[in-house]
Write an enzyme that holds these catalytic residues in place. Structure first.
Site, mmCIF file in Angstrom:
data_model
loop_
_atom_site.group_PDB
_atom_site.id
_atom_site.type_symbol
_atom_site.label_atom_id
_atom_site.label_comp_id
_atom_site.label_asym_id
_atom_site.label_seq_id
_atom_site.Cartn_x
_atom_site.Cartn_y
_atom_site.Cartn_z
ATOM 1 N N LYS A 67 0.864 -1.187 0.000
ATOM 2 C CA LYS A 67 0.000 0.000 0.000
ATOM 3 C C LYS A 67 0.894 1.228 0.000
ATOM 4 C CE LYS A 67 -4.113 1.864 0.395
ATOM 5 N NZ LYS A 67 -3.773 2.709 -0.765
ATOM 6 N N LYS A 91 4.629 2.324 8.915
ATOM 7 C CA LYS A 91 3.403 3.039 9.269
ATOM 8 C C LYS A 91 2.206 2.092 9.387
ATOM 9 C CE LYS A 91 3.181 6.695 6.833
ATOM 10 N NZ LYS A 91 2.945 7.572 5.660
ATOM 11 N N LYS A 103 5.269 2.176 -2.737
ATOM 12 C CA LYS A 103 5.226 3.582 -3.154
ATOM 13 C C LYS A 103 5.504 3.652 -4.640
ATOM 14 C CE LYS A 103 4.479 7.579 -1.208
ATOM 15 N NZ LYS A 103 3.634 7.848 -0.022
ATOM 16 N N THR A 187 -5.412 12.658 6.097
ATOM 17 C CA THR A 187 -4.030 12.825 6.564
ATOM 18 C C THR A 187 -3.958 14.015 7.522
ATOM 19 O OG1 THR A 187 -3.253 11.892 4.493
ATOM 20 C CG2 THR A 187 -1.628 13.076 5.821
ATOM 21 N N ASN A 218 -2.662 19.228 0.171
ATOM 22 C CA ASN A 218 -3.771 18.494 0.780
ATOM 23 C C ASN A 218 -3.571 18.304 2.285
ATOM 24 O OD1 ASN A 218 -4.570 15.622 1.820
ATOM 25 N ND2 ASN A 218 -6.116 16.166 0.316
ATOM 26 N N SER A 355 -7.534 5.214 3.778
ATOM 27 C CA SER A 355 -7.383 4.437 2.535
ATOM 28 C C SER A 355 -7.748 2.975 2.792
ATOM 29 C CB SER A 355 -5.935 4.494 2.028
ATOM 30 O OG SER A 355 -5.751 5.591 1.173
HETATM 31 P P1 NAD Z 1 0.389 18.095 -2.118
HETATM 32 O O1 NAD Z 1 0.944 17.927 -3.474
HETATM 33 O O2 NAD Z 1 -1.075 18.213 -1.957
HETATM 34 O O3 NAD Z 1 1.062 19.359 -1.405
HETATM 35 C C1 NAD Z 1 2.447 19.539 -1.298
HETATM 36 C C2 NAD Z 1 2.652 20.971 -0.829
HETATM 37 O O4 NAD Z 1 4.027 21.175 -0.490
HETATM 38 C C3 NAD Z 1 2.310 21.993 -1.895
HETATM 39 O O5 NAD Z 1 1.595 23.060 -1.299
HETATM 40 C C4 NAD Z 1 3.678 22.501 -2.349
HETATM 41 O O6 NAD Z 1 3.633 23.816 -2.855
HETATM 42 C C5 NAD Z 1 4.418 22.415 -1.026
HETATM 43 N N1 NAD Z 1 5.877 22.432 -1.164
HETATM 44 C C6 NAD Z 1 6.666 21.761 -2.019
HETATM 45 N N2 NAD Z 1 7.959 22.087 -1.789
HETATM 46 C C7 NAD Z 1 7.960 22.975 -0.762
HETATM 47 C C8 NAD Z 1 8.974 23.674 -0.053
HETATM 48 N N3 NAD Z 1 10.258 23.509 -0.356
HETATM 49 N N4 NAD Z 1 8.614 24.505 0.956
HETATM 50 C C9 NAD Z 1 7.322 24.671 1.281
HETATM 51 N N5 NAD Z 1 6.326 24.018 0.652
HETATM 52 C C10 NAD Z 1 6.634 23.201 -0.357
HETATM 53 O O7 NAD Z 1 0.971 16.876 -1.276
HETATM 54 P P2 NAD Z 1 0.394 16.237 0.059
HETATM 55 O O8 NAD Z 1 -0.426 15.084 -0.326
HETATM 56 O O9 NAD Z 1 -0.175 17.300 0.924
HETATM 57 O O10 NAD Z 1 1.726 15.644 0.700
HETATM 58 C C11 NAD Z 1 2.583 16.430 1.509
HETATM 59 C C12 NAD Z 1 3.434 15.503 2.353
HETATM 60 O O11 NAD Z 1 2.577 14.677 3.140
HETATM 61 C C13 NAD Z 1 4.320 14.547 1.561
HETATM 62 O O12 NAD Z 1 5.510 14.297 2.257
HETATM 63 C C14 NAD Z 1 3.493 13.285 1.504
HETATM 64 O O13 NAD Z 1 4.275 12.129 1.285
HETATM 65 C C15 NAD Z 1 2.894 13.318 2.889
HETATM 66 N N6 NAD Z 1 1.707 12.491 3.029
HETATM 67 C C16 NAD Z 1 0.609 12.708 2.264
HETATM 68 C C17 NAD Z 1 -0.489 11.879 2.410
HETATM 69 C C18 NAD Z 1 -1.766 12.093 1.638
HETATM 70 O O14 NAD Z 1 -2.743 11.370 1.900
HETATM 71 N N7 NAD Z 1 -1.837 13.031 0.729
HETATM 72 C C19 NAD Z 1 -0.471 10.844 3.352
HETATM 73 C C20 NAD Z 1 0.660 10.666 4.140
HETATM 74 C C21 NAD Z 1 1.743 11.499 3.952
#
Ligand code: NAD
Length: 438
Positions: A67, A91, A103, A187, A218, A355
């Site tokens: 997953k 996790k 992944k 999340t 997100n 999920s």
């Molecule tokens: P996303 O694409 O929705 O958002 C990413 C955000 O990070 C964007 O706003 C982008 O502009 C910003 N960003 C990128 N580089 C940056 C920087 N150098 N400084 C500041 N902001 C920056 O992605 P997401 O889904 O919100 O994921 C964000 C993190 O959370 C990732 O590490 C992801 O692996 C983790 N995560 C996400 C989920 C999920 O369900 N979406 C679940 C677990 C973990």
């Protein structure tokens, strides 16, 4: 600096040995089961061809089908998907889900693609990986720069190829295609719940706590929104293009609406309602991380905090919404400084937990209400948090001869690795197979 996978393995061994996990278990977890590398051919709108490097890493299916999300980003690499696959494995074990870790990613700047090119790329990813993906084999989900619509295209492509309705092949889909209520915010909600559990343990009041959020996608948006609604003061927010700071607090929803309208956060400086509501100023990415706030929430990418800037961090608590935002060396330094870190493998586990709920609902063909999803998420997160907190408290004075509790990260890894060890043990170990028959 070591690449992100090497660093993840270093952390696995450090924390595993600290928790008395045998070498055979750590050796098993220090490599992925399989990584499929592919080249995606996409027809661009002008008729030309482009090729995008793509990966799907199946890290471990010891606990269940693999997953893990799919990331579209220029910095995606094999090392990164492997590190993320290992963290997904840990996790799922932390939360007690019957799922393994995986992944995926594509090396692409999706902001440079048209909507049609993005759709073709998403479908091409599924075509390239269709033989290894499946509801009982490997179940993708959204990650950085992918979303519900992209999951919908991928699910559709899978169903076209297999000629079957199979919504359980992918999670984080649009509700209309079998997605779960509450998945989009999951999340952020999970991270919010962890912050609340920590606040209660620390006997603090929400209204007195200031928060800085790095990354406003997100996950970052939803955790900031929920904290703001609960009375915390969100004073700084950043995205890839810049950061804003307002000591009196930002109206998270207004900033989000402005970002949606203008596509970049800096655009809120000079237009829209936010400017009228509060005074705020531009700060750099580095300044946001070093703010004197109660809670820092890295919600962007890996390695935001390394030995380069760890000494500058002034927050009292860090809630890791991003995966791997703190390098292993920096993590030890912050722990020694007394900063309490809720680790990624717990803090951002709300996403994979819902999920999992989505997958269960798809398999049962029976959708749950939003209240059910939220309550079950809260129950799961509370149980995992309490177990990890209790281990952390019970271990006072045992870490490296220093008079302190083990970190919450050490406790989370200990819980996960003991669970995985038990599964490896029942399959048979050297000790079992070399034992004389009596
Ligand atoms: P996303 O694409 O929705 O958002 C990413 C955000 O990070 C964007 O706003 C982008 O502009 C910003 N960003 C990128 N580089 C940056 C920087 N150098 N400084 C500041 N902001 C920056 O992605 P997401 O889904 O919100 O994921 C964000 C993190 O959370 C990732 O590490 C992801 O692996 C983790 N995560 C996400 C989920 C999920 O369900 N979406 C679940 C677990 C973990």
């Amino acid at each position: 600096m070591a690449d992100v996978f090497d660093d993840a393995i270093k952390r696995l061994y450090t924390l595993g040995q600290q928790a008395d996990i045998p070498d055979n278990v750590l050796a098993h977890l220090s490599r992925p089961v399989a990584v499929l590398c592919s080249s995606l051919h996409v027809r661009m709108d002008d008729g030309s061809s482009q090729y995008f490097q793509a990966y799907r890493c199946q890290y471990s299916y010891l606990l269940g089908p693999c997953k893990g999300g799919i990331r579209f980003h220029p910095n995606v690499s094999q090392a990164e998907v492997q590190a993320l696959g290992l963290w997904m494995t840990i996790k799922c074990a932390v939360i007690g889900l019957p799922l393994g870790g995986g992944k995926g990613g594509v090396v692409v700047d999706p902001k440079q693609l048209s909507k049609l090119e993005l759709e073709r790329l998403s479908r091409a990813y599924m075509r390239a990986n269709v033989d290894v993906i499946g509801p009982d084999r490997d179940i993708p989900a959204p990650d950085v720069y992918t979303n519900a619509r992209i999951m919908g295209w991928m699910c559709d492509e899978y169903e076209i190829i297999t000629r079957k309705k199979q919504p359980a092949v992918i999670t984080g889909k649009p509700i209309e295609l079998g997605g779960s209520l509450g998945r989009e915010e999951a999340t952020g909600r999970g991270a919010f719940l962890c912050t609340e559990f920590l606040r209660e343990k620390m006997s603090a009041t929400a209204s007195g706590l200031t928060v800085a959020v790095q990354g406003f996608g997100n996950a970052g948006y939803h955790v900031a929104r929920l904290l703001g609604e609960a009375g915390y003061k969100v004073v700084a927010i950043s995205d890839s293009k810049g950061a804003i700071y307002a000591p009196e607090g930002l109206d998270v929803e207004s900033v989000w609406q402005q970002k949606q309208a203008t596509t970049k956060l800096q655009a809120v400086y000079c237009q829209g309602s936010v400017c009228e509501i509060v005074e705020h100023k531009n700060i750099s990415h580095e300044e946001l991380l070093a703010l004197d706030v109660d809670i820092l929430i890295p919600a962007a990418l890996e390695n935001s905090i390394t030995m380069v800037n760890a000494a500058d961090i002034r927050a009292r608590w860090i809630v890791e919404v991003a995966n791997g935002p703190i390098s292993s060396e920096a993590d030890q330094l912050l722990h020694k400084k007394g900063i309490v870190i809720v680790p990624d493998v717990l803090a951002n586990a709300g996403g994979v937990t819902v999920s999992y709920f989505e997958w269960v609902q798809n398999k049962a063909g029976y959708p749950w209400t939003l209240e059910e999803v939220r309550q079950r998420l809260k129950d799961r997160m509370q149980q995992a948090f309490n177990e990890i907190w209790d281990y952390h408290k019970a271990s006072a004075g045992k870490e490296s001869g220093v008079e302190s509790e083990v970190s919450l990260r050490s406790a989370a890894y200990a819980k996960a690795l003991h669970g995985i060890k038990n599964v490896i043990d029942v399959r048979g170990t050297k000790a079992y197979f070399s034992r004389e028959e009596s």
